[in-house]
Design an enzyme around this catalytic site. Structure first.
Site, PDB file in Angstrom:
ATOM      1  NE  ARG A  96      -2.347 -10.497  -8.966  1.00 27.55           N
ATOM      2  CZ  ARG A  96      -2.359 -10.867  -7.691  1.00 27.55           C
ATOM      3  NH1 ARG A  96      -2.954 -12.010  -7.327  1.00 27.55           N
ATOM      4  NH2 ARG A  96      -1.786 -10.128  -6.774  1.00 27.55           N
ATOM      5  CG  ASN A 150     -10.922  -8.883  -5.702  1.00 28.72           C
ATOM      6  OD1 ASN A 150     -11.824  -8.303  -5.109  1.00 28.72           O
ATOM      7  ND2 ASN A 150      -9.878  -9.428  -5.097  1.00 28.72           N
ATOM      8  CB  CYS A 171     -13.544  -7.898   0.581  1.00 25.73           C
ATOM      9  SG  CYS A 171     -11.825  -7.378   0.694  1.00 25.73           S
ATOM     10  CE1 TYR A 254      -6.206  -4.300  -2.533  1.00 21.74           C
ATOM     11  CE2 TYR A 254      -7.238  -4.531  -0.378  1.00 21.74           C
ATOM     12  CZ  TYR A 254      -6.706  -5.097  -1.514  1.00 21.74           C
ATOM     13  OH  TYR A 254      -6.662  -6.458  -1.643  1.00 21.74           O
TER      14      TYR A 254
HETATM   15 MN   LIG Z   1     -10.773  -8.064  -1.301  1.00 22.76          MN
END
Ligand SMILES: [Mn+2]
Ligand SMILES: [Mn+2]
Ligand SMILES: [Mn+2]
Ligand SMILES: [Mn+2]
Lengths: 442, 442, 442, 442
Positions: A96, A150, A171, A254
């Site tokens: 990540r 994810n 989510c 987001y």
């Molecule tokens: Mn999520």
């Protein structure tokens, strides 16, 4: 589904697992897990054992008859399961961290699930999930795969396209939005009803009702600040009210990556200098968490877990599984196949919308608002990126990967896409056999 | 259509008009214009007269029986016309210069027809074109409107949505692409067949056949450089071959703004410092041109016009009108309504594809290549921007304008969109009555 | 396509072949057939030889360099062919006679290509055509299959769904409609332009232009009788003018089976008593024709062939092949895949619409008229029948067959469908191995 | 919705009203009607009074605080209502009797809601319902229109197309199907879950689950007879098991008119000779019922009402209204707008599918079964008929009416359609002002 409920958690050594365990304990009456398998890979042995011991202490304290098994044998865990939960992270936080750094190198936003970072994660993750699906199809064909991994929407679509397994992508953003609205309006969470439209991590709340009253317009036109309408890993930049009014919907956290690309990028580049990426932060949080988990006196989920993110993860997970198990027919917002609900997206796209949940799974409900050009443009472009990403991930196809990145609104050009793709391939060699071995997976 | 062909050119004082006049003279046999009206507004009196006198000299030298009328009376020009050509520029090059500067102020690409610049031009232009359409509907309901005015695709869609006039949107890009391919392959232009898919200034060539042989793949995989596959106002950045191969189609010149956004922006910012915007250059070219046009000994289109851009403008215009007039049923690439040809776009969208041209107009032909996610994402996002732009332009709707700009891939964020929109409104007050007067159009 | 044109005619022993030969001779300059293969099965040896000898005499008299081969070896005929023409009849006129009688037994219309008769023919024909396609894919992958075999639309769709061969379905109805309109309006056939929409044998003429003038409404509202707007095997029942006006389009001859079901059925039942079915008539015509063909002094297509039907069959066939060969880009009405042209039908449906014909094949042109509910209902129901029929034919699936017949508007009920299906299976045992053998084709 | 619930029943004098009153009484706790208005027209005064008095006795006996008003003033009844129920019959049973006789005259099935009979009813009913909608829009814009008036699907679609009123179309067929399945499987009605797909009176049950187990296939393949899977006004002809298996779904009672057209027609023609039409029977039942209602000692719904049909009418009505009132979010099968749920039908079509019912109305849930060609053909053809019927009814358009009838599968030909339409117009002059007055509605 027989009564002796079996749940398998793949990636059982995750720091989030205590969250899940807490949910299984607290709601054992309505969702009576009997067999709980935590599976992980050998590299995660130590973490799995720490988690496993904490889980045992929690179960014992909770006084519920859950039989816990720790294992590295995925087949054993899946065999006959009613639910398989995937919450794995290929390459762990190291990967990540790379995902977040590479794009920033080229002045593009670096993020775990969105943009080029999410692309790299998808390349690593999809083949593994499809491999798990082959096991599910073989050893537990009736099981539901509840996928938290994810990018959850992309993974869900890949499973629907390349497997017969029944999958629901999950989510915690939708449940958090409800909670945040409840707090904003100072009502109980159950008094908030919302309509969500879009895809995972790009989801617009198009209707808000409080105590049966439609407050969408007044909310969007309001004056109060909207701090907190966000996920806790995203810079909390304020939405401009003119923009919200024009949009006619509440964007999700987001969306800041798209609608505030310049500011977020600036913020990330500064942060990178000062404290590194979000992954670097998270690594520290995780290290502290696992230390805490090892405390033999700890037999509850420690409050520090909240800092990790994943708020209401457990609630979302148990909600969906319990509604399936109990044939509840309630409404939850999850990721499923489109089939005409969002007519601007392909039939086979995964979408994140309100669904009625029953024993057969999640069934999207017709939207009451029309998705017009204001939402459609960005949504379609990101979905096209997702489709290309799935093809690249499944077939190890460089060209598709290059086009996927070029198509993503957060990647500045085809030339930048090429550089980012090269870096991703170079820095993920061990995790992307589909791009490097002669015999491709499919 | 009776034999005595009448053509009205709105914006007759344009520097491009001699191009058109040349076409009418050279192809008078197949397209026997009898009455030619050049119309302009009072502010353009001087230019119209200069052009008019040059046109007269050209016609006389050409020895064709075209009867030329200069007028400021639009109604007179349109009445009974067979074709109305719109090639106007609201606010003239001054406005274009502002369109190109405003976005650059915020690190966004500034361009006449693409991005925020094209947006501003659309706001100024659409209401005027719709006003012209009201005249056509009244005084020449059977006439075809041949629209060259940019953004030509957006204007075409606006006419189709808000008028009953038969409109065809024209751009010289398709004809140039054919010519460039002919040169590349060293064959006659007639030996090149291409399939184009997309929308105006965002058009992919998905099939190339040379002398009946499909060379698409070999061309895309080729080694030779692709200099010249471009329009002469766009920085001629080379396409990377890996990218072309991945894309599976030849992008158009304007694609550089998207696929090479970072490089083009850098180029534009440098240029701005050195020589100003493209509009500033064009102003100089135009001044020189009009000087040249005034020469009473000049009775042909002067070669200097080529530098102005608009190559093959005349050929494209006469091609479409002559094919309609002569019911030719040949294939040309023009802008028309979608109705299912590109299933990823709304039915009412304007698209730019191969059409069969007959007396009834332009009829799109089913594509032989499937438009997949590689092309679809960008195409859909830009089309959504166009739809929003039309709504903003027609209704003077600030919110729609804000969303249009936010949706455009070349505008970096909603905050930047807001600033750009404010500047556009501030600097175009006299040209945007729909945003400032109480009584809105439509 | 190289210059030495090779054409293979499968079902070469058909009585229609002299029609085709005549076309090849008359238009040899534009379509210079060099190698002509007439193929048939052993059972048709005698007929093939009769036809072959007549063809040779015709070619010799015509003075064209066509090299003729008669063969029973399909592979040899197909190898390297540019065009493969299928005009076969599985089970010959005996089978057709049964197809026409069975439905009448249950008070349903009996017809060769429409309704239950066409269904039976499809069951027999589709597997054979798909088998031919396997040969084409292997021995002449670039060849076009020009399919005349009825039901031509269903066969075309089956090939598109179950083969990679490039297929164009051909019917002489569109060319006849043009000729009939030319006669009605007393103009040359080339002065008639029509827009056709629908599927094979269920095709509406939605626009008629004579010398560039739209006469659709005045034609539909006219007073003159419409005798002759028909195919010569369909009872020539007059259209009511109120109905035509309401429909807004000229139905084709075959529409009489639907719009005048009761009268046609009555007519057929009477005819059956008096003279038998159409097949019985045709058998006599054919016997006489072959007798005539055997005359060694005959070296032209005899006029008696006109009574057989198939008017302009040759013209239609050479038109399509010559336009492909010469990359003519002219307009012809043929059967191709839908892909969004008729948005009310599946993407994969075969449709019969105006197409632009070039070297790559037939490309449908966007319709200028909207197909509304007046046409849509019947069209969709018959197309659903066709889809089911293809599934039944390919997989030998009884259930699909039962539903296909039940869905057909000319079959009165599910119970009747069952009886008809049983009779069809019983009377076609040798021709329907897919329903009777253990190992199914696919 | 405030607490003092107001319900207006238009056509309050209907013999079904006691059914409704019973529901309001029995479920008063969950659905506390406070103001109940029964409205009718002057011609129905006597019946309204009889019903009104019975209703009062029932309410009194029930001991619930419902305030009942009888009125001829529609505006008063609608003003501020929460729900408006329409259960009117224009022209009363006399008109129905004519509707059933006319088609039989031409050997076509005569039925109140299906075929030409339903067409005539739609012509009479739609303008009146749209007129009521104008009142609702004015006097109770937030009210839900719960429409029982047949043809309920057509009426619902007409309201959605020509009014802004929120409408839900209701039929007792879905609830009856559940009850019949419960009886068949000998379980509680709540243990049956079904998925229904289609349109009103043409609805397929595509999934059946008993106690959470999918029994669809075993049910369709079963041996037991299916007597009783029907509505009590339709001849109870047995479904053939081969056919059910092939269809893959349970057809509804009304499907017998299509799938068993010949047998039903024969039955109807016989019945007509013997006892007249269904309307004639119903007239006798109604006369007896009203006699019974007048009994001042009667203060419950009399058992004789069951013979009238309309079983579970009250349950269906209170179910939907209570779920809206209580925001229940349960699943009911009602008529709503399509918007992509059945992708083979227009977006604006009314469809009858499983919906989630909440305070905002009825929201269709994505189907879990794909509607394929087996169902699609008939469904699309009948829907096209419905669309044409609405246009004919709203605009008084003869041509549309002629095409509507011609398109209906139960009308044999365009010629028959013309005769039937003429008879309908002749025999309904006073009820079809839109066809006879100069100034058309809408
Ligand atoms: Mn999520
Ligand atoms: Mn252009
Ligand atoms: Mn034919
Ligand atoms: Mn009903």
């Amino acid at each position: 589904m027989k009564n002796g409920l079996k749940v398998a958690v793949i990636g059982g050594g995750s720091s989030y697992t205590p969250e899940l365990i807490e949910g299984f304990i607290e709601r054992h009456e309505e969702f009576p897990v009997q067999e709980l398998f935590l599976v992980d890979i050998n590299e995660g042995k130590e973490k799995l054992e720490t988690i496993g011991e904490l889980a045992r202490r929690m179960i014992q304290k909770g006084g519920v008859p859950i039989h816990l098994t720790l294992t590295f044998d995925r087949e054993e865990a899946i065999k006959g399961a009613d639910f398989v939960i995937t919450q794995l992270r290929i390459g762990m936080l190291e990967a990540r961290s790379r995902d977040e750094r590479i794009p920033l190198r080229y002045q593009c936003i670096g993020q775990e699930t969105t943009g080029a970072g999410g692309f790299a994660k998808a390349l690593r993750t999809i083949p593994v999930i499809l491999d798990i699906c082959r096991d599910i199809a073989k050893y537990a064909p009736e099981a539901f795969l509840i996928n938290f991994t994810n990018p959850a929407g992309v993974v869900t679509e890949a499973v629907n396209k390349y497997s017969t397994v029944k999958v629901i992508g999950l989510c915690n953003l939708p449940i958090n939005t409800r909670k945040q609205l409840a707090e904003y309006f100072n009502v109980e969470s159950g008094e908030i009803e919302i309509e969500m439209a879009g895809i995972n991590h790009l989801n617009w709340t198009t209707k808000i009702r409080v105590k049966n009253k439609d407050v969408t317009d007044s909310f969007l036109n309001g004056e109060a600040d909207l701090k907190g309408f966000n996920m806790n890993n995203i810079p909390d930049l304020e939405w401009n009210r003119d923009f919200l009014r024009a949009l006619g919907a509440l964007p999700c956290g987001y969306h800041r990556y798209y609608y505030k690309e310049d500011e977020v990028l600036k913020h990330q580049l500064e942060q990178l200098q000062e404290t590194g990426t979000r992954a670097d932060e998270v690594k520290k949080v995780e290290a502290a968490l696992f230390k805490r988990y090892q405390d033999p006196n700890l037999s509850i989920k420690p409050p520090e877990l909240a800092q990790r993110g994943g708020a209401f993860y457990s609630e979302a997970a148990v909600n969906i599984m319990s509604s399936i198990y109990n044939n509840k027919k309630d409404i939850q917002t999850v990721n499923v196949q489109n089939n005409g609900i969002l007519s601007c997206l392909p039939e086979t796209a995964s979408i994140e919308v309100n669904c009625m949940i029953d024993r057969q799974g999640a069934h999207p409900i017709q939207l009451t608002t029309k998705i017009d050009a204001r939402i459609r443009g960005l949504l379609q472009m990101v979905k096209a990126y997702e489709e290309l990403t799935i093809e690249a991930a499944v077939h190890g196809d460089y060209s598709m990967g290059l086009l996927a990145l070029t198509t993503h609104p957060l990647v500045k050009s085809a030339s930048v896409a090429e550089k980012i793709l090269q870096d991703i391939l170079d820095e993920n060699k061990t995790f992307l056999p589909q791009f490097f071995s002669k015999s491709k997976t499919v």
